[in-house]
Design an enzyme around this catalytic site. Structure first.
Site, PDB file in Angstrom:
ATOM      1  N   LEU A   1       0.860  -1.178   0.000  1.00 14.70           N
ATOM      2  CA  LEU A   1       0.000   0.000   0.000  1.00 14.70           C
ATOM      3  C   LEU A   1       0.902   1.235   0.000  1.00 14.70           C
ATOM      4  CD1 LEU A   1      -2.570  -1.107   2.732  1.00 14.70           C
ATOM      5  CD2 LEU A   1      -2.887  -1.164   0.242  1.00 14.70           C
ATOM      6  N   ALA A   2       0.288   2.388  -0.250  1.00 16.05           N
ATOM      7  CA  ALA A   2       1.093   3.610  -0.280  1.00 16.05           C
ATOM      8  C   ALA A   2       1.884   3.763   1.018  1.00 16.05           C
ATOM      9  CB  ALA A   2       0.205   4.826  -0.514  1.00 16.05           C
ATOM     10  N   GLU A   3       1.233   3.525   2.161  1.00 20.27           N
ATOM     11  CA  GLU A   3       1.935   3.572   3.441  1.00 20.27           C
ATOM     12  C   GLU A   3       1.385   2.536   4.415  1.00 20.27           C
ATOM     13  OE1 GLU A   3       3.743   7.309   2.073  1.00 20.27           O
ATOM     14  OE2 GLU A   3       1.638   6.708   2.064  1.00 20.27           O
ATOM     15  N   THR A   4       2.304   2.033   5.216  1.00 23.20           N
ATOM     16  CA  THR A   4       1.964   1.270   6.413  1.00 23.20           C
ATOM     17  C   THR A   4       2.473   2.074   7.604  1.00 23.20           C
ATOM     18  OG1 THR A   4       2.104  -0.878   5.300  1.00 23.20           O
ATOM     19  CG2 THR A   4       2.335  -0.867   7.698  1.00 23.20           C
TER      20      THR A   4
ATOM     21  N   HIS B   1      -2.613  10.331   5.194  1.00 23.21           N
ATOM     22  CA  HIS B   1      -3.723   9.380   5.266  1.00 23.21           C
ATOM     23  C   HIS B   1      -3.465   8.270   6.279  1.00 23.21           C
ATOM     24  CE1 HIS B   1      -1.326   6.809   2.602  1.00 23.21           C
ATOM     25  NE2 HIS B   1      -2.209   5.840   2.780  1.00 23.21           N
TER      26      HIS B   1
END
Length: 263
Positions: free
Chosen positions: A45-48, A74
């Site tokens: 994902l874009a960020e964890t 986010h």
């Protein structure tokens, strides 16, 4: 193998499968950096986000599939949602220590309001040719965020931004992210964010770039409150307000997954 609880949420949206998905992994103590980076890559994902208790709040870190980043909106919103609704029900405010300083998040009705630093924009006189080549379009104006991490490309109208079909390999050669923005038809502004250099071709909904978008559009529109729509395929909606040297960024989140991972 130890089990860790993991949550996945859609941020900056009020509907499932909209906004920007983020993973959140609460920890009692830090894992080593390589393991956290591997989890970020596995999640893809874009960020964890990972957080551990610290002082009266938490220490928060964010990993893309490729790198740790200094600021992420986010996944911060998602982390606060998990704390307020699952881990500590009834909690209404949280303080996060981060690489970008102290960030606070407060519940306000159905929205979560984040307090982030303001980014300064500097005009770019010598615009890299790879920007227009990579976007397949020439912006009307180009700025750079003061941390040097992003180019800020201004277009005349929403349709110009919506029609962008980037060459991500060319944009990656810029070694910065690219913010593309224009006046909105149903909002104060629209934006798309391309960040192949950070392992994300197009981010569906990006809180951090609104640290620059909010002061830019607030000054241009002569008002402090800015309604932004990120017109990615998934679509995101952010409600921002300029507060001096800080920017308040508000949005909603929806839970998708509550589960466990083994590492």
């Amino acid at each position: 193998m130890p089990k860790l609880r993991i949550f996945k949420l859609d941020a900056f949206t009020d509907r499932l499968f909209g906004g920007n998905p983020a993973a959140v992994v609460p920890l009692a103590e830090w894992l080593d950096d390589a393991t956290m980076q591997s989890i970020g890559l596995e999640n893809n994902l874009a960020e964890t986000a990972f957080f551990v208790p610290e002082n009266q709040g938490f220490r928060l870190r964010w990993f893309t599939p490729e790198v740790e980043v200094r600021l992420c909106g986010h996944a911060t919103l998602a982390s606060a949602y998990v704390l307020f609704n699952v881990l500590e029900p009834g909690r209404r405010e949280v303080r996060f220590e981060t690489l970008s300083g102290v960030l606070t998040v407060a519940a306000s009705g159905e929205q979560l309001v984040m307090d982030f630093p303001r980014w300064r924009l500097d005009p770019v006189d010598d615009v890299p040719a790879a920007l227009a080549e990579g976007l397949h379009a020439k912006p009307a104006q180009v700025f750079s965020t003061d941390d040097g991490g992003n180019l800020f490309a201004v277009f005349a109208k929403e349709d110009d931004v919506r029609a962008l079909a980037p060459d991500f390999a060319t944009l990656k050669s810029l070694k910065v992210g690219v913010i593309a923005t224009a006046p909105g038809e149903q909002s104060d502004c629209v934006v798309r964010y391309f960040a192949p250099v950070y392992g994300i071709d197009e981010d569906p909904g990006t809180g951090s770039i609104h640290c620059a978008l909010t002061p830019y559009w607030a000054e241009r529109l002569s008002k402090n409150a800015v309604h932004s729509r990120q017109i990615s395929k998934r679509g995101s909606e952010l409600f921002c307000e300029l507060k001096g040297n800080r920017v308040q960024i508000a949005g909603r989140a929806v839970m998708y997954l509550d589960g466990w991972i083994e590492v």
